[in-house]
Design an enzyme around this catalytic site. Structure first.
Site, PDB file in Angstrom:
ATOM      1  CG  ASP A  12      65.711   7.066  66.378  1.00 52.92           C
ATOM      2  OD1 ASP A  12      65.239   5.931  67.003  1.00 52.92           O
ATOM      3  OD2 ASP A  12      65.105   7.990  65.935  1.00 52.92           O
TER       4      ASP A  12
ATOM      5  CE  LYS B  27      61.184   0.529  79.986  1.00 50.41           C
ATOM      6  NZ  LYS B  27      62.611   0.809  79.481  1.00 50.41           N
TER       7      LYS B  27
ATOM      8  CE1 TYR C 208      58.950   3.457  80.484  1.00 49.26           C
ATOM      9  CE2 TYR C 208      57.892   2.304  82.559  1.00 49.26           C
ATOM     10  CZ  TYR C 208      58.922   2.975  81.698  1.00 49.26           C
ATOM     11  OH  TYR C 208      60.144   3.009  82.314  1.00 49.26           O
TER      12      TYR C 208
ATOM     13  CB  SER D 103      60.569  -0.344  84.131  1.00 52.36           C
ATOM     14  OG  SER D 103      59.815   0.329  85.099  1.00 52.36           O
TER      15      SER D 103
HETATM   16  P1  NDP Z   1      65.740   9.844  80.258  1.00 55.57           P
HETATM   17  O1  NDP Z   1      64.562  10.308  79.666  1.00 55.57           O
HETATM   18  O2  NDP Z   1      66.341  10.833  81.456  1.00 55.57           O
HETATM   19  O3  NDP Z   1      66.826   9.524  79.235  1.00 55.57           O
HETATM   20  C1  NDP Z   1      66.665   8.747  78.116  1.00 55.57           C
HETATM   21  C2  NDP Z   1      67.590   9.231  76.872  1.00 55.57           C
HETATM   22  O4  NDP Z   1      67.210   8.328  75.780  1.00 55.57           O
HETATM   23  C3  NDP Z   1      67.433  10.727  76.428  1.00 55.57           C
HETATM   24  O5  NDP Z   1      68.546  11.152  76.256  1.00 55.57           O
HETATM   25  C4  NDP Z   1      66.596  10.464  75.325  1.00 55.57           C
HETATM   26  O6  NDP Z   1      66.831  11.465  74.356  1.00 55.57           O
HETATM   27  C5  NDP Z   1      67.093   9.235  74.581  1.00 55.57           C
HETATM   28  N1  NDP Z   1      66.176   8.411  73.714  1.00 55.57           N
HETATM   29  C6  NDP Z   1      64.705   8.726  73.670  1.00 55.57           C
HETATM   30  N2  NDP Z   1      64.245   7.858  72.590  1.00 55.57           N
HETATM   31  C7  NDP Z   1      65.395   7.479  71.942  1.00 55.57           C
HETATM   32  C8  NDP Z   1      65.748   6.813  70.865  1.00 55.57           C
HETATM   33  N3  NDP Z   1      64.714   6.490  69.954  1.00 55.57           N
HETATM   34  N4  NDP Z   1      66.807   6.359  70.421  1.00 55.57           N
HETATM   35  C9  NDP Z   1      68.014   6.735  71.138  1.00 55.57           C
HETATM   36  N5  NDP Z   1      67.787   7.495  72.306  1.00 55.57           N
HETATM   37  C10 NDP Z   1      66.818   7.805  72.625  1.00 55.57           C
HETATM   38  O7  NDP Z   1      65.361   8.431  81.069  1.00 55.57           O
HETATM   39  P2  NDP Z   1      65.893   7.626  82.193  1.00 55.57           P
HETATM   40  O8  NDP Z   1      67.309   7.909  82.389  1.00 55.57           O
HETATM   41  O9  NDP Z   1      64.963   8.128  83.159  1.00 55.57           O
HETATM   42  O10 NDP Z   1      65.534   6.108  81.939  1.00 55.57           O
HETATM   43  C11 NDP Z   1      66.459   5.176  81.018  1.00 55.57           C
HETATM   44  C12 NDP Z   1      65.900   3.897  80.938  1.00 55.57           C
HETATM   45  O11 NDP Z   1      65.400   3.585  82.338  1.00 55.57           O
HETATM   46  C13 NDP Z   1      64.558   3.866  80.115  1.00 55.57           C
HETATM   47  O12 NDP Z   1      64.442   2.641  79.221  1.00 55.57           O
HETATM   48  C14 NDP Z   1      63.594   3.669  81.195  1.00 55.57           C
HETATM   49  O13 NDP Z   1      62.507   3.242  80.911  1.00 55.57           O
HETATM   50  C15 NDP Z   1      63.958   3.170  82.450  1.00 55.57           C
HETATM   51  N6  NDP Z   1      63.444   3.456  83.625  1.00 55.57           N
HETATM   52  C16 NDP Z   1      63.732   4.219  84.386  1.00 55.57           C
HETATM   53  C17 NDP Z   1      63.053   4.668  85.499  1.00 55.57           C
HETATM   54  C18 NDP Z   1      63.284   5.903  86.234  1.00 55.57           C
HETATM   55  O14 NDP Z   1      62.437   6.206  87.245  1.00 55.57           O
HETATM   56  N7  NDP Z   1      64.097   7.013  85.688  1.00 55.57           N
HETATM   57  C19 NDP Z   1      62.356   3.708  85.926  1.00 55.57           C
HETATM   58  C20 NDP Z   1      62.091   2.281  85.445  1.00 55.57           C
HETATM   59  C21 NDP Z   1      63.031   2.133  84.110  1.00 55.57           C
HETATM   60  P3  NDP Z   1      65.819  12.764  74.009  1.00 55.57           P
HETATM   61  O15 NDP Z   1      66.011  13.539  75.649  1.00 55.57           O
HETATM   62  O16 NDP Z   1      66.293  13.564  73.094  1.00 55.57           O
HETATM   63  O17 NDP Z   1      64.540  12.232  73.934  1.00 55.57           O
END
Ligand code: NDP
Length: 270
Positions: free
Chosen positions: A60, A163, A159, A146
Site C-alpha cells: 500500500d 498530480k 486529483y 497526468s
Molecule cells: P486503475 O484504477 O485502473 O488501477 C490503479 C491500481 O492501483 C488498482 O489496482 C488499485 O487497486 C491500485 N491502488 C489504489 N490505491 C492504491 C494504494 N494505496 N497502494 C497501492 N495500489 C493502489 O488506474 P489506471 O491504471 O487508470 O491509472 C494508473 C495511474 O495513471 C494513476 O496514477 C492515474 O492517476 C494515472 N492516470 C491515468 C489516466 C487514465 O486515463 N486512466 C490518465 C492520467 C493519469 P484497487 O483496484 O484495489 O483500488
C-alpha cells in the site's frame, strides 16, 4: 538483446490498468518485475500469468512500513533495484460521486487523494533513492502524473493538485540525485484518457456507454482513448539505458490534447 535485460523493477498499482501494462511490457523486455498493489488477488494472478520473472508483493503506497518491508526483500534477494514506477493513483470517485470542487470538497476527501497520489509517490521516490544508493544501482524512477497535473480541473481539485505536485517533485528528485552524484534519473509521464478500469464508474455499462466514450474524447485531437500498452511503451524507454541522459523531464501522452489551446476543462476529462 532485450531493452531491460538484467534490470530489477518495481511497479506500484500493477494489478490492473496502466500498472499491469507496464509490468507486462517490462517482463517482455527482459526485466525481473515486482508487481505491487493493494489488490492482492488480481496482482497475484497477473504475476503468475507473466511467469518466473514476475513476483507479486502487497504494497500500500501510503504506508511507509510496506515500502520498507518490500524494499528489504528486493534488496536481500537481488542486491539492487534499477527501476521504480510510481503508478498507483486514485481519482477520489472510486466509490461513486463525491464533491471534489474547490468550494465543496471535504478536507478528508482532499487528504485521501493526496495520501495515495502524492504521499505514495514521495515514499516511492524516497525508498527508491535509498536502496539504489545503498546498492550502487544505476536507477530510473518513473512517476505517473497526468494531464491533470498541467491544467486545472474544477471538479477534481485534489486529483489535479496531487498530480501537479508529482510533476514538481519529480524535478526535485531529479536535481537532488544529480547533485548527490547518484546515477539515478527521475522523469514523469502525463497520460490523459487512457482506457482502464479507472474510467468504469464514469462510463457505466448502459446503452449510452459508447456516446459517453465519444464525449470524453471530443477535445482530443486523435478522437480516441489511449491504450495502457501505449503508456507502457514510453515507460520502457524511460526505464531503459536509451534514456540515460534524460532526467527531470515530463512526457505528455494525450493524443495531442495539450498541443494546442484547450477549452475550459470539465470535471471528468482527466
Ligand atoms: P486503475 O484504477 O485502473 O488501477 C490503479 C491500481 O492501483 C488498482 O489496482 C488499485 O487497486 C491500485 N491502488 C489504489 N490505491 C492504491 C494504494 N494505496 N497502494 C497501492 N495500489 C493502489 O488506474 P489506471 O491504471 O487508470 O491509472 C494508473 C495511474 O495513471 C494513476 O496514477 C492515474 O492517476 C494515472 N492516470 C491515468 C489516466 C487514465 O486515463 N486512466 C490518465 C492520467 C493519469 P484497487 O483496484 O484495489 O483500488
Amino acid at each position: 538483446m532485450k531493452r531491460l535485460s538484467g534490470k530489477i523493477a518495481l511497479v506500484t498499482g500493477a494489478a490492473r490498468g496502466i500498472g499491469a501494462a507496464i509490468a507486462t511490457a517490462f517482463v517482455e523486455q527482459g526485466a525481473t518485475v515486482y508487481l505491487t498493489d493493494i489488490n492482492d488477488s488480481a496482482g497475484q494472478s497477473l504475476a503468475a500469468r507473466l511467469g518466473e520473472h514476475a513476483r507479486f508483493e502487497h504494497l500500500d503506497v501510503r504506508h511507509e512500513t510496506d515500502w520498507q518491508a518490500v524494499m528489504s526483500r528486493v534488496e536481500a534477494l537481488h542486491g539492487g533495484l534499477h527501476v521504480v514506477v510510481n503508478n498507483a493513483g486514485i481519482t477520489g470517485f472510486e466509490d461513486g460521486f463525491v464533491a471534489h470542487d474547490p468550494e465543496h470538497a471535504s478536507l478528508s476527501d482532499w487528504h485521501a487523494v493526496h495520501r495515495t497520489n502524492l504521499d505514495g509517490v514521495f515514499l516511492g521516490c524516497k525508498h527508491a533513492i535509498q536502496v539504489m544508493r545503498r546498492t550502487q544501482s544505476a536507477g530510473s524512477i518513473i512517476n505517473i502524473s497526468s494531464r491533470s497535473g498541467l491544467v486545472g480541473i474544477p471538479g477534481a481539485a485534489a486529483y489535479a493538485s496531487s498530480k501537479a505536485a508529482v510533476r514538481n517533485h519529480t524535478k526535485t528528485v531529479a536535481l537532488y540525485c544529480a547533485e548527490q552524484g547518484l546515477p539515478i534519473r527521475c522523469n514523469s509521464i502525463h497520460p490523459a484518457a487512457i482506457l482502464t478500469p479507472m474510467w468504469e464508474p464514469m462510463l457505466g455499462d448502459g446503452p449510452d456507454r459508447e456516446a459517453r466514450m465519444r464525449e470524453f474524447v471530443q477535445d482530443c485531437p486523435m478522437r480516441r482513448f489511449g491504450r495502457p500498452d501505449e503508456v507502457a511503451a514510453v515507460a520502457v524507454m524511460l526505464a531503459s539505458d536509451e534514456a540515460i541522459y534524460m532526467t527531470g523531464a515530463e512526457l505528455n501522452l494525450d493524443g495531442g490534447i495539450l498541443a494546442g489551446a484547450v477549452a475550459a476543462p470539465s470535471a471528468s476529462s482527466e
